[in-house]
Design a protein around this motif. Structure first.
Motif, mmCIF file in Angstrom:
data_model
loop_
_atom_site.group_PDB
_atom_site.id
_atom_site.type_symbol
_atom_site.label_atom_id
_atom_site.label_comp_id
_atom_site.label_asym_id
_atom_site.label_seq_id
_atom_site.Cartn_x
_atom_site.Cartn_y
_atom_site.Cartn_z
ATOM 1 N N LEU A 15 53.369 -70.998 -21.881
ATOM 2 C CA LEU A 15 54.042 -72.097 -22.576
ATOM 3 C C LEU A 15 54.767 -73.014 -21.604
ATOM 4 O O LEU A 15 54.837 -74.234 -21.824
ATOM 5 N N SER A 16 55.290 -72.458 -20.520
ATOM 6 C CA SER A 16 55.975 -73.289 -19.529
ATOM 7 C C SER A 16 55.013 -74.242 -18.836
ATOM 8 O O SER A 16 55.430 -75.244 -18.253
ATOM 9 N N GLU A 17 53.709 -73.929 -18.914
ATOM 10 C CA GLU A 17 52.684 -74.790 -18.335
ATOM 11 C C GLU A 17 51.962 -75.622 -19.398
ATOM 12 O O GLU A 17 50.962 -76.277 -19.118
ATOM 13 N N GLY A 18 52.450 -75.561 -20.630
ATOM 14 C CA GLY A 18 51.891 -76.395 -21.689
ATOM 15 C C GLY A 18 50.618 -75.867 -22.310
ATOM 16 O O GLY A 18 49.857 -76.634 -22.912
ATOM 17 N N VAL A 19 50.366 -74.552 -22.193
ATOM 18 C CA VAL A 19 49.194 -73.962 -22.847
ATOM 19 C C VAL A 19 49.642 -72.760 -23.673
ATOM 20 O O VAL A 19 50.709 -72.195 -23.457
ATOM 21 N N LEU A 20 48.800 -72.378 -24.628
ATOM 22 C CA LEU A 20 49.144 -71.287 -25.525
ATOM 23 C C LEU A 20 49.081 -69.945 -24.809
ATOM 24 O O LEU A 20 48.209 -69.697 -23.973
ATOM 25 N N GLY A 21 50.025 -69.086 -25.167
ATOM 26 C CA GLY A 21 50.000 -67.709 -24.714
ATOM 27 C C GLY A 21 50.231 -66.800 -25.901
ATOM 28 O O GLY A 21 51.268 -66.899 -26.560
ATOM 29 N N GLN A 22 49.289 -65.922 -26.184
ATOM 30 C CA GLN A 22 49.412 -64.992 -27.310
ATOM 31 C C GLN A 22 48.837 -63.669 -26.838
ATOM 32 O O GLN A 22 48.028 -63.636 -25.908
ATOM 33 N N GLU A 23 49.212 -62.574 -27.442
ATOM 34 C CA GLU A 23 48.870 -61.276 -26.851
ATOM 35 C C GLU A 23 47.363 -61.008 -26.785
ATOM 36 O O GLU A 23 46.921 -60.166 -26.000
ATOM 37 N N THR A 24 46.568 -61.697 -27.580
ATOM 38 C CA THR A 24 45.115 -61.504 -27.509
ATOM 39 C C THR A 24 44.369 -62.798 -27.233
ATOM 40 O O THR A 24 43.163 -62.763 -27.008
ATOM 41 N N VAL A 25 45.030 -63.917 -27.274
ATOM 42 C CA VAL A 25 44.370 -65.220 -27.215
ATOM 43 C C VAL A 25 44.956 -66.044 -26.073
ATOM 44 O O VAL A 25 46.163 -66.029 -25.839
ATOM 45 N N GLY A 26 44.093 -66.789 -25.387
ATOM 46 C CA GLY A 26 44.561 -67.700 -24.353
ATOM 47 C C GLY A 26 45.041 -66.974 -23.114
ATOM 48 O O GLY A 26 44.723 -65.805 -22.858
ATOM 49 N N ALA A 27 45.855 -67.673 -22.326
ATOM 50 C CA ALA A 27 46.332 -67.109 -21.075
ATOM 51 C C ALA A 27 47.151 -65.847 -21.302
ATOM 52 O O ALA A 27 47.110 -64.911 -20.487
ATOM 53 N N GLY A 28 47.891 -65.781 -22.395
ATOM 54 C CA GLY A 28 48.674 -64.588 -22.687
ATOM 55 C C GLY A 28 47.801 -63.362 -22.870
ATOM 56 O O GLY A 28 48.142 -62.264 -22.409
ATOM 57 N N GLY A 29 46.673 -63.541 -23.539
ATOM 58 C CA GLY A 29 45.750 -62.424 -23.719
ATOM 59 C C GLY A 29 45.164 -61.945 -22.409
ATOM 60 O O GLY A 29 44.973 -60.740 -22.196
ATOM 61 N N VAL A 30 44.868 -62.887 -21.501
ATOM 62 C CA VAL A 30 44.342 -62.506 -20.187
ATOM 63 C C VAL A 30 45.393 -61.730 -19.400
ATOM 64 O O VAL A 30 45.105 -60.685 -18.803
ATOM 65 N N LEU A 31 46.632 -62.220 -19.387
ATOM 66 C CA LEU A 31 47.694 -61.527 -18.657
ATOM 67 C C LEU A 31 47.906 -60.118 -19.207
ATOM 68 O O LEU A 31 48.087 -59.158 -18.444
ATOM 69 N N TYR A 32 47.885 -59.987 -20.514
ATOM 70 C CA TYR A 32 48.055 -58.676 -21.136
ATOM 71 C C TYR A 32 46.891 -57.754 -20.766
ATOM 72 O O TYR A 32 47.068 -56.568 -20.479
ATOM 73 N N GLY A 33 45.686 -58.305 -20.764
ATOM 74 C CA GLY A 33 44.517 -57.518 -20.393
ATOM 75 C C GLY A 33 44.577 -57.040 -18.953
ATOM 76 O O GLY A 33 44.255 -55.887 -18.649
ATOM 77 N N LEU A 34 45.000 -57.912 -18.043
ATOM 78 C CA LEU A 34 45.105 -57.530 -16.630
ATOM 79 C C LEU A 34 46.066 -56.355 -16.448
ATOM 80 O O LEU A 34 45.842 -55.474 -15.607
#
Length: 446
Positions: free
Chosen positions: A97-116
């Motif tokens: 969100l600080s970079e202006g994109v969605l982060g969610q636990e399974t969707v978007g960049a947030g999902g990728v970070l959680y997966g990593l």
């Protein structure tokens, strides 16, 4: 048959146990809870004790603090862990969100970070299961479920099956809106459906009752579409344009600008809400007066959690409260129980599950995990053939599957390039430079 629950201190574990108590087949003879947080699992064990009190056939529960002890002798292993806890989810949401994109636990960049963060732990669990309980069936609900199931299948093959309650919830809500008696679901073969995609990225493309197709009539009926969650979420015009009913999580893709606008300036992300709510529950439960007080507090907290589910997406689509029919769904606890029954009973039951693709979607690799209708027997879950996917559905599936596989590669080999590829190729991340900054900040704050 022994059921081991990994993430046994998870807030929703009582739902699984309640389903087991209500199971007329008494499929499970013992439940073993394992969690890295001993305080949380002790609280959940108290809630389960209250559920079992006075029950004519309570299922024994015990807590094992060592993973290997929890796995030994298990017939089924239910994995619902959260690596990094809710604090990790907060970072997964706030950094994108600080970079202006969605982060969610399974969707978007947030999902990728959680997966990593989650894949290495899930692989270790898979290896211990293979060593200590090789005949066990693993039911994975750990998010991001598609990515984690794909990683675990590298060790366990077809003995790991991912579940989600979103698809069956969509089917039931759509069927009700189309006038189907809920009792029809209990009669084998009456209700049919074609659902295909990835976890949290799928489409209901056919819905039949006794062989009669219902979906075109439902899509043409504004009042019927307005009577259930997905109809209100996406809107009648867009659903008719698609010619299908999307999984609710596709709202992040189809209405990314509106959802981002709702989330970006929020005072509290979903992770922050759950951190406060569940953290408060576990703090108060210790002084709630034993099992009775812990259970009553859990019920109140659970209802608030369900009522606020996907609140930002609802706000972005006009703002409305979930009603009793929206709260009805498959229930991941019921999906897990149905899957266990189907395997133990060799029944051929049809369920929507996350399994290896085989030839279901020819454009994907045979070992890629897809979410689709399966026939379940004692040999496991076999994906059924489906109608060819239109280009828009297939294109989105291919891109997100590339993201999932790059996430697994990055986590397994500690490969920064693969991690950057996973983030930058996600449809909800609009710049490789943004992806690189997200990755660097996540590494610093880990």
């Amino acid at each position: 048959m022994r059921l081991t629950i990994l993430g046994g201190g998870g807030f929703r574990v009582p739902l699984v146990y309640r389903a087991l108590l209500d199971d007329p087949a008494h499929a499970v003879s013992e439940v073993v809870l394992h969690d890295t947080d001993t305080r949380r699992v002790a609280v959940i064990a108290e809630v389960l004790a209250r559920l079992a009190r006075g029950h004519p056939a309570p299922v024994p529960v015990r807590v094992e603090n060592r993973l290997d002890d929890a796995l030994a002798g298990a017939g089924f292993v239910f994995s619902a862990i959260r690596v990094g806890g809710t604090a990790g989810r907060i970072r997964d949401e706030r950094i994108p969100l600080s970079e202006g994109v969605l982060g969610q636990e399974t969707v978007g960049a947030g999902g990728v970070l959680y997966g990593l963060r989650t894949v290495p732990v899930a692989l270790h669990i898979a290896e211990r299961i293979a060593a200590l309980a090789p005949a066990a069936w693993v039911i994975n609900f750990t998010n991001p479920a598609g990515t984690v199931t794909e990683a675990m299948s590298q060790v366990l093959g077809d003995r790991v099956i991912g579940i989600c309650d979103s698809p069956v919830g969509l089917v039931r809500r759509a069927a009700r809106a189309a006038g189907v008696d809920p009792a029809a679901f209990d009669v084998t073969g009456r209700v049919g459906y074609d659902y295909v995609g990835l976890n949290h990225l799928g489409w209901l493309r056919s819905l039949t009752l006794d062989g009669t197709e219902l979906l075109p009539g439902l899509l043409a009926d504004d009042a019927a579409l307005g009577s259930f969650e997905e109809g209100r979420l996406f809107g009648a015009d867009w659903l008719r344009t698609l010619g299908a009913l999307p999984n609710e999580y596709l709202h992040y893709y189809y209405f990314r600008r509106e959802t981002l606008g709702s989330v970006r300036d929020t005072a509290q992300t979903r992770g922050e809400f759950l951190d406060r709510q569940q953290g408060g529950f576990f703090e108060r439960a210790g002084s709630a007066g034993g099992p009775e007080g812990a259970y009553e507090l859990w019920e109140r907290t659970r209802l608030e959690r369900e009522e606020t589910y996907m609140a930002h997406s609802r706000e972005a689509s006009g703002g409305w409260q979930r009603d009793s029919h929206d709260l009805e769904g498959g229930g991941y606890d019921r999906v897990a129980l149905a899957l266990m029954h189907a395997i133990l009973g060799d029944s051929g039951t049809r369920l929507i599950l996350n399994v290896r693709n085989g030839t279901t979607v020819p454009q994907l690799a045979p070992d890629a995990i897809v979410e689709t209708v399966c026939e379940v027997t004692a040999q496991g879950a076999r994906p059924l053939p489906c109608a060819p996917l239109p280009e828009d559905q297939l294109g989105l599936m291919l891109q997100v599957k590339a993201v999932e596989r790059a996430t697994v590669e990055a986590a397994v080999y500690k490969d920064r390039d693969a991690a950057l590829r996973a983030l930058a190729l996600h449809p909800l991340v609009d710049s490789p430079a943004v992806a690189a900054r997200i990755l660097e900040r996540a590494a610093r704050e880990a």
